[in-house]
Design a protein around this motif. Structure first.
Motif, mmCIF file in Angstrom:
data_model
loop_
_atom_site.group_PDB
_atom_site.id
_atom_site.type_symbol
_atom_site.label_atom_id
_atom_site.label_comp_id
_atom_site.label_asym_id
_atom_site.label_seq_id
_atom_site.Cartn_x
_atom_site.Cartn_y
_atom_site.Cartn_z
ATOM 1 N N PHE A 30 16.739 21.435 80.779
ATOM 2 C CA PHE A 30 18.143 21.439 80.349
ATOM 3 C C PHE A 30 18.375 22.445 79.229
ATOM 4 C CE2 PHE A 30 17.483 18.398 76.708
ATOM 5 C CZ PHE A 30 16.219 17.946 77.033
ATOM 6 N N ASN A 31 19.603 22.494 78.722
ATOM 7 C CA ASN A 31 20.048 23.310 77.583
ATOM 8 C C ASN A 31 19.483 24.737 77.567
ATOM 9 O OD1 ASN A 31 21.124 20.845 77.076
ATOM 10 N ND2 ASN A 31 20.296 20.600 75.028
ATOM 11 N N ARG A 46 14.726 24.656 78.523
ATOM 12 C CA ARG A 46 14.013 23.629 77.750
ATOM 13 C C ARG A 46 13.444 22.634 78.764
ATOM 14 N NH1 ARG A 46 17.258 19.663 73.578
ATOM 15 N NH2 ARG A 46 15.627 18.139 73.210
ATOM 16 N N ASP A 91 16.456 24.404 72.778
ATOM 17 C CA ASP A 91 17.862 24.826 72.761
ATOM 18 C C ASP A 91 18.014 26.281 72.315
ATOM 19 O OD1 ASP A 91 18.206 22.232 73.512
ATOM 20 O OD2 ASP A 91 19.513 21.661 71.854
ATOM 21 N N ARG A 138 20.904 22.851 63.091
ATOM 22 C CA ARG A 138 20.674 23.089 64.524
ATOM 23 C C ARG A 138 21.793 23.956 65.074
ATOM 24 N NH1 ARG A 138 18.757 18.150 65.616
ATOM 25 N NH2 ARG A 138 20.804 17.322 66.083
ATOM 26 N N PRO A 166 19.483 11.360 66.618
ATOM 27 C CA PRO A 166 19.010 12.418 65.722
ATOM 28 C C PRO A 166 20.002 12.689 64.590
ATOM 29 C CG PRO A 166 20.002 13.360 67.690
ATOM 30 C CD PRO A 166 20.090 11.877 67.853
ATOM 31 N N TYR A 231 29.184 13.983 75.076
ATOM 32 C CA TYR A 231 29.030 15.405 74.739
ATOM 33 C C TYR A 231 29.875 16.228 75.692
ATOM 34 C CZ TYR A 231 25.089 14.715 71.546
ATOM 35 O OH TYR A 231 24.308 14.358 70.489
ATOM 36 N N VAL A 267 19.705 11.358 78.823
ATOM 37 C CA VAL A 267 20.761 10.980 77.874
ATOM 38 C C VAL A 267 22.083 11.025 78.648
ATOM 39 C CG1 VAL A 267 21.874 11.452 75.672
ATOM 40 C CG2 VAL A 267 19.457 11.981 75.960
ATOM 41 N N VAL A 270 26.386 13.610 79.034
ATOM 42 C CA VAL A 270 26.197 14.854 78.268
ATOM 43 C C VAL A 270 26.450 16.088 79.122
ATOM 44 C CG1 VAL A 270 24.547 16.306 77.006
ATOM 45 C CG2 VAL A 270 24.461 13.815 76.725
ATOM 46 N N ASP A 301 20.862 15.818 79.626
ATOM 47 C CA ASP A 301 19.519 16.159 79.125
ATOM 48 C C ASP A 301 18.478 16.057 80.237
ATOM 49 O OD1 ASP A 301 20.708 16.526 76.676
ATOM 50 O OD2 ASP A 301 19.423 15.141 75.573
#
Ligand code: BMA
Length: 320
Positions: A30-31, A46, A91, A138, A166, A231, A267, A270, A301
Motif C-alpha cells: 500500500f501507500n 510499502r 510511505d 510524518r 499512532p 481516511y 486498517v 482508508v 492499508d
C-alpha cells in the motif's frame, strides 16, 4: 470527484514476488510513491510481511495500470550507519528536483517517527542522505523546484496521539532549506477542520506545478465517528511564488472509502493518496489544464488503488 480504475485494486499481495527470507506470502502492499522515469511509470511500494515488518519495493509499468513488481527489496545505501534501531521505513513520496529523484519517507524509531531522505538517478541504486527532522513528524514531501532560492518541503508534525493508534497531527507545515537536510519552519500552512472530513491532515504526492498555483493532494482523517477513523483524499491550491498562501482547499473530500477493498482490510476505511503522475507537462515544466492525472493510493492499508482525474478538475475541486 475522482474516477476509480474499474479493475482496482491494481496491486495486491498476490503481485509481490517471494524473496527469502523476508517476503513470503506477504500481508499487504500500500501507500506508494509514484513518478514517471524514462517513459515508465514507477511506484515505490510499502510491503508488509506477516511479521508486520515493512519493506520498500519498486514496481514498473508501461501504461500506469499494469505493474510488475521487481523481485528485490530497495536498499537505501548508508542507512545502516544509523546506530539507533529503525523499526519501519514507509510511505515514500518521490520528487524530481534538479535532475535527481528524491525519496522522502517515514522512519519509525525509538524517538518517534522521523523523515528520512534518499536519492537516486537510476532507480537501481538508492543513497540514504540522512534524517531530516528532529521532532516527531510524518508525511514529508519536497517541492519539485526551489522557490526564492530555497528548497521547500511540507511535513506534518505528530503532536497528537490517536486513541489506540499512532501519533498523528492536524497541521501541515511549510519549511525551507539550503541543503535538503536541515529545515527551518516558514509557517504552519493549514490545519484540520474539526467536526468535518479533514480533522487531521497530511500531505500526499509531490506538489504539482500549474499556472494557477501548486496543486497539493492531501489526506484528511475524520476522527469523530464511534468505531473507526475515516481516511480520505482532498486537494488544495497554493500560491506559486509564495506557497505559504493557501488559495483554495476542497470543502469535500475528493476520494473516500466506498469500495470493498477500501472499506475492509488491515486498517478498514482508508484511502491514502501518496503518489501522482501528471501526463502532460509543457516546455516550461508546468502541468497543462487538460492533463490526465493518475493518483495512486493505499486502500485499507492492504492494496494499491488507482484513481484518475485531470489538472483542471483538481483545481476546480480545490476551489469549491
Ligand atoms: C497513518 C499512517 C499511514 C496509514 C494510515 C492508516 O497514520 O500510518 O501510513 O496508511 O495511518 O492506517
Amino acid at each position: 470527484m475522482l474516477k476509480r480504475y474499474a479493475q482496482n485494486p491494481i496491486i495486491t499481495r498476490e503481485d509481490i514476488p517471494s524473496i527469502l527470507p523476508e517476503l513470503v506470502d506477504v500481508s499487504s502492499v500500500f501507500n506508494p510513491g509514484a513518478i514517471k522515469f524514462n517513459d515508465k511509470y514507477l511506484l515505490i511500494l510499502r510491503v508488509q510481511n506477516r511479521g508486520r515488518e515493512t519493506f520498500m519495493m519498486l514496481a514498473e509499468s508501461k501504461n500506469g495500470i499494469d505493474f510488475q513488481v521487481k523481485p528485490t527489496i530497495i536498499n537505501f545505501q548508508g542507512i545502516e550507519k544509523i546506530s539507533e534501531p529503525i523499526y519501519h521505513c514507509y510511505d515514500a513520496r518521490i520528487t524530481l528536483l534538479e535532475g535527481v529523484y528524491y525519496i522522502m519517507f517515514a522512519m519509525d524509531m525509538e524517538t518517534g517517527c522521523h523523515l528520512g531522505l534518499a536519492k537516486t538517478t537510476d532507480f537501481n541504486h538508492f543513497e540514504f542522505m540522512g534524517i531530516t527532522t528532529q521532532e516527531d513528524s510524518r508525511n514529508g514531501v519536497l517541492f519539485p523546484e526551489r522557490i526564492n532560492g530555497k528548497f521547500m518541503r511540507l511535513d506534518r508534525p505528530n503532536k497528537m496521539k490517536l486513541a489506540g493508534g499512532p501519533t498523528s497531527g492536524n497541521t501541515i507545515c511549510l519549511s525551507e532549506s539550503d541543503d535538503l537536510l536541515h529545515w527551518q519552519l516558514v509557517s504552519p500552512l493549514m490545519s484540520g477542520r474539526f467536526h468535518y472530513w479533514d480533522e487531521l491532515v497530511g500531505a500526499g504526492p509531490a506538489p504539482i506545478k500549474t499556472r494557477e498555483g501548486w496543486l497539493q493532494i492531501y489526506h484528511g482523517v475524520a476522527t469523530h465517528f464511534g468505531s473507526s477513523n475515516i481516511y480520505q483524499g482532498g486537494v488544495m491550491l497554493l500560491d506559486l511564488k509564495n506557497p505559504a498562501k493557501v488559495l483554495g482547499r476542497s470543502r469535500y473530500n475528493i476520494l473516500e472509502p466506498r469500495e470493498l477493498y477500501e472499506l475492509v482490510g488491515q486498517v478498514p476505511n482508508v484511502v491514502f493518496p501518496s503518489g501522482a503522475i501528471i501526463e502532460k507537462i509543457d516546455s516550461e515544466g508546468v502541468a497543462t489544464l487538460d492533463s490526465p492525472v493518475y493518483i495512486y493510493y493505499g486502500a485499507a492499508d492492504t492494496a494499491v488503488g488507482l484513481a484518475q482525474t485531470t489538472v483542471e478538475q483538481l483545481i476546480q475541486m480545490a476551489m469549491i
